[in-house]
Write an enzyme that holds these catalytic residues in place. Structure first.
Site, short mmCIF file in Angstrom:
data_model
loop_
_atom_site.label_atom_id
_atom_site.label_comp_id
_atom_site.label_asym_id
_atom_site.label_seq_id
_atom_site.Cartn_x
_atom_site.Cartn_y
_atom_site.Cartn_z
N LYS A 130 0.87 -1.19 0.00
CA LYS A 130 0.00 0.00 0.00
C LYS A 130 0.89 1.23 0.00
CE LYS A 130 -4.43 1.09 0.20
NZ LYS A 130 -5.62 0.37 -0.25
N ASP A 170 -6.96 4.38 -4.63
CA ASP A 170 -7.63 4.25 -3.33
C ASP A 170 -8.25 5.62 -3.06
OD1 ASP A 170 -7.87 2.32 -0.88
OD2 ASP A 170 -7.25 4.17 0.05
P1 NDP Z 1 -12.99 7.73 -2.71
O1 NDP Z 1 -11.92 8.73 -2.55
O2 NDP Z 1 -13.61 7.52 -4.03
O3 NDP Z 1 -14.18 8.04 -1.67
C1 NDP Z 1 -13.94 8.11 -0.29
C2 NDP Z 1 -15.24 8.49 0.40
O4 NDP Z 1 -15.05 8.37 1.80
C3 NDP Z 1 -15.64 9.94 0.15
O5 NDP Z 1 -17.02 10.03 0.22
C4 NDP Z 1 -14.98 10.66 1.32
O6 NDP Z 1 -15.60 11.87 1.66
C5 NDP Z 1 -15.17 9.66 2.42
N1 NDP Z 1 -14.10 9.82 3.42
C6 NDP Z 1 -12.76 9.75 3.22
N2 NDP Z 1 -12.10 9.97 4.36
C7 NDP Z 1 -13.05 10.22 5.29
C8 NDP Z 1 -13.00 10.52 6.66
N3 NDP Z 1 -11.82 10.62 7.32
N4 NDP Z 1 -14.18 10.68 7.32
C9 NDP Z 1 -15.36 10.57 6.66
N5 NDP Z 1 -15.47 10.29 5.35
C10 NDP Z 1 -14.34 10.11 4.68
O7 NDP Z 1 -12.39 6.36 -2.11
P2 NDP Z 1 -12.87 4.86 -2.37
O8 NDP Z 1 -14.34 4.83 -2.51
O9 NDP Z 1 -12.02 4.28 -3.43
O10 NDP Z 1 -12.43 4.17 -0.99
C11 NDP Z 1 -13.29 4.08 0.15
C12 NDP Z 1 -12.81 2.97 1.07
O11 NDP Z 1 -12.80 1.73 0.36
C13 NDP Z 1 -11.39 3.14 1.62
O12 NDP Z 1 -11.32 2.56 2.92
C14 NDP Z 1 -10.56 2.29 0.67
O13 NDP Z 1 -9.33 1.85 1.26
C15 NDP Z 1 -11.52 1.13 0.46
N6 NDP Z 1 -11.26 0.34 -0.74
C16 NDP Z 1 -11.24 0.92 -1.99
C17 NDP Z 1 -11.01 0.13 -3.10
C18 NDP Z 1 -11.10 0.68 -4.48
O14 NDP Z 1 -11.08 -0.12 -5.42
N7 NDP Z 1 -11.26 1.97 -4.68
C19 NDP Z 1 -10.66 -1.30 -2.97
C20 NDP Z 1 -10.82 -1.83 -1.63
C21 NDP Z 1 -11.07 -1.01 -0.57
P3 NDP Z 1 -14.92 13.28 1.26
O15 NDP Z 1 -15.29 13.49 -0.16
O16 NDP Z 1 -15.53 14.26 2.21
O17 NDP Z 1 -13.44 13.11 1.47
#
Ligand code: NDP
Length: 451
Positions: A130, A170
């Protein structure tokens, strides 16, 4: 002759804490896995004597580097970048890159550790890694993001490679950022190779990679419900996040006949009692991805919904819940509230969204609860398929990939059953995922001797 060192779980965790001071997320992730693995290892002398868990909980290497870039006003900005290469016993390191101000070495070490087990569960040959930076993409211009990505890759390129370490996206890293980083890699090395996944379709990307994590989480949820002879038809779902994983999980829930009530971001959550249908999901995708907007503006577009500032959505009664935003966003009290409100199943789209207290609450209540390393593995699985397509220099059709994703999620579900079935109709998916993932990596490590 060496005497094998059979420490117990508390002593093992004391050592982990001592060696990793100020790294609470990493310690938490190791603790969650160690609780199950110590039980599993009780009668397995070789794993103990070869210190396998201790070795998996010590990254192969952590690379930390300076990332300098120039903002639009000509100011020099300095960020920190990392790549954590946790374990490559079963394949090249593989895991996403995160750009978010909350990124620390601890967060990336926990993610790389989790990724090691997750990747093993997919059945594909991928080790765990990562990376990321404390760079905050919010409010930055596209040109600033490009300059940052280029500077980040100018150091990262020497640590990665199609057979060494293959990063992906991510939080804060989507197709656009992968494009900027791939372009810079190619420019520096003069090498067009499958060094990143999540690429655009025109330059080596795979169909359904974007959708795979969210869709996969819902397929996993459907597999869990099927063990109770239930499905998603008519079920209400509470989802956190509004990014890649959350919106695609919502889309698949709707396709399978469920009703999505909430989405959120770091500002709070929206609750739409009419349900967030495909049209509304498309609005959210455009709003969050292309307009870089906030979720609270949803209520202006859809006035029947309400916005609750500064809160997570776990108090909204639902049948199923999918935390899809970030780590430690669902705490013990949230877990208790979900159960009190009748929630039957929780599938994690995010990595470690439930804190240890919450995990213990779900386990004690014996509800259907899938940890991220099992339920969100669809993304990395399709990344693995992207690597295969790149190696073969061909692209598979969407239907083929959809079927492969479904089969991989069912396969992970089966692996969880193999080690997590506790009898009496209760499946401990956390235990199942931890043991199945551990066993594959551990057995490979045994074959290599002490390296
Ligand atoms: P994105 O950047 O597309 O979206 C992240 C979302 O989570 C946004 O809505 C963001 O809100 C919110 N968020 C981020 N940090 C915080 C925080 N500290 N508190 C509250 N809300 C938060 O990311 P992904 O959808 O790709 O990833 C989301 C999760 O899924 C992560 O844990 C990631 O590790 C996991 N994941 C992702 C994969 C992928 O293929 N993309 C694969 C496997 C796991 P805001 O816009 O306000 O920041």
């Amino acid at each position: 002759m060496a005497v094998s060192d059979h420490v117990d779980l508390p002593t093992f965790m004391e050592g982990v804490k001592k060696r990793n001071p100020y790294q609470p997320e990493f310690v938490q992730a190791v603790q969650e896995v160690a609780e199950d693995i110590f039980e599993f290892m009780q009668d397995k002398e070789e794993y103990h004597s070869q210190q396998i868990l201790r070795r998996i909980a010590e990254p192969d290497r952590v690379v930390s580097f300076r990332v300098c870039w120039e903002d639009d006003n000509g100011n020099i900005r300095v960020q920190r970048g990392w790549r954590v290469q946790n374990n490559n016993a079963i394949g090249p390191y593989k895991g996403g890159i995160r750009f978010h101000p909350s990124v620390t070495e601890s967060v990336l070490k926990f993610l790389a550790f989790e990724q090691t087990f997750k990747n093993a569960l997919t059945g594909l040959p991928m080790g765990g890694g990562k990376g990321g930076s404390n760079f905050n993409p919010k409010g930055k211009s596209v040109r600033e993001i490009m300059r940052f990505c280029q500077s980040f890759m100018t150091e990262l390129y020497r640590h990665i490679g199609a057979d060494i370490d293959v990063p992906a996206g991510d939080i804060g890293v989507g197709g656009r950022e992968i494009g900027f980083m791939f372009g810079q890699y190619k420019r520096i090395t003069n090498n067009f190779t499958g060094v990143l996944t999540g690429k655009g379709l025109e330059w080596g990307g795979s169909l359904i990679r974007t959708e795979a994590t969210g869709y996969g989480a819902v397929y996993f949820l459907a597999n869990m419900l099927a063990t109770k002879s239930e499905d998603l038809t008519g079920k209400t779902a509470v989802i956190s996040g509004s990014g890649n994983v959350a919106t695609h999980a919502a889309e698949k829930i709707v396709q399978l006949g469920g009703k999505v009530l909430t989405l959120s971001d770091s500002g709070g959550y929206i609750h739409d009692p009419d349900g967030i249908d495909q049209e509304k999901i498309d609005w959210v995708k455009t709003h969050k991805t292309h307009r870089r907007g906030r979720i609270e503006e949803y209520v202006t577009a859809f006035p029947k919904a309400t916005f609750v500032a500064g809160k997570t959505p776990w108090g909204v009664p639902c049948d199923v819940a999918l935390p899809c935003a970030t780590q430690n966003e669902l705490l013990g009290d949230d877990a208790r509230m979900l159960i009190a409100n009748g929630c039957k199943a929780v599938a994690e789209g995010a990595n470690m969204p439930t804190d240890l207290d919450g995990v213990h609450v779900f386990k004690a209540a014996k509800i259907l609860y899938a940890p991220g390393k099992a339920s969100n593995a669809g993304g990395v699985a399709v990344s693995g398929l992207e690597m295969s397509q790149n190696s073969e220099r061909r692209s598979w059709k969407e239907e083929e990939l959809q079927q492969m994703l479904k089969d991989i999620m069912s396969g992970i579900h089966k692996s969880c059953l193999a080690y997590g079935d506790q009898g009496g109709g209760y499946i401990d998916y956390v235990k199942g995922a931890n043991i199945a993932g551990f066993k594959k990596v551990a057995d490979a490590m045994l074959a290599f001797g002490v390296v």
